[in-house]
Design a protein around this motif. Structure first.
Motif, short mmCIF file in Angstrom:
data_model
loop_
_atom_site.label_atom_id
_atom_site.label_comp_id
_atom_site.label_asym_id
_atom_site.label_seq_id
_atom_site.Cartn_x
_atom_site.Cartn_y
_atom_site.Cartn_z
N THR A 295 9.28 -2.70 -3.17
CA THR A 295 7.89 -2.27 -3.00
C THR A 295 6.87 -3.21 -3.64
N GLU A 296 7.24 -3.86 -4.73
CA GLU A 296 6.29 -4.69 -5.48
C GLU A 296 6.68 -6.16 -5.53
N ASN B 6 2.93 -6.86 -11.34
CA ASN B 6 2.41 -5.54 -11.65
C ASN B 6 1.63 -5.62 -12.95
#
Length: 133
Positions: free
Chosen positions: A23-24, A34
């Protein structure tokens, strides 16, 4: 190989790490960006404990605005990650155009490359029913 993928004693951490990467992360590298220290720490735990990636293979780069005190951000992220200052690469600094800042220390990008691990991550995600093409 600078790693040994072994989730045997860390199944939950493996799932968390794979989902964070899916997802990141960067699709072609082991990189992840992040601003949450908890997300960064969990991903690093995954790389260190499940992937057994050697610390010297892990680098970091801070993305921040020009109004943030870079040295303070650098010391903060080094403490959070246990990555020595010399393994932080040149920061990505952009002009502050105003607005609220969600992350007072900028965003950290964990940078690591290993094409074999990328393939393992993709295969494990497929096995979990979460293919990442």
């Amino acid at each position: 190989d600078p790693f040994r993928y072994d989730p045997t004693n860390h199944r939950e951490l493996e799932i968390i790490g794979l989902i964070l990467w899916a997802t990141e992360g960067d699709k072609t590298q082991l990189s992840l960006s992040n601003g949450s220290p908890y997300i960064i720490q969990k991903y690093l735990a995954f790389l260190r404990k499940v992937c057994n990636l050697k610390d010297k293979k892990i680098k970091a780069v801070i993305h921040c605005h020009d109004t943030l005190p870079y040295e303070k951000c650098l010391r903060y992220w080094s403490k959070v990650t246990h990555i020595p200052l010399q393994r932080f690469t040149k920061p990505f600094v952009k002009k502050d155009l105003g607005g609220n800042r969600k992350y007072p220390y900028g965003i950290l990008r964990i940078a690591a490359n290993n094409i074999k691990l990328v393939h393992i991550f993709k295969e494990r995600l497929r096995e979990l029913g979460l293919p990442r093409d």
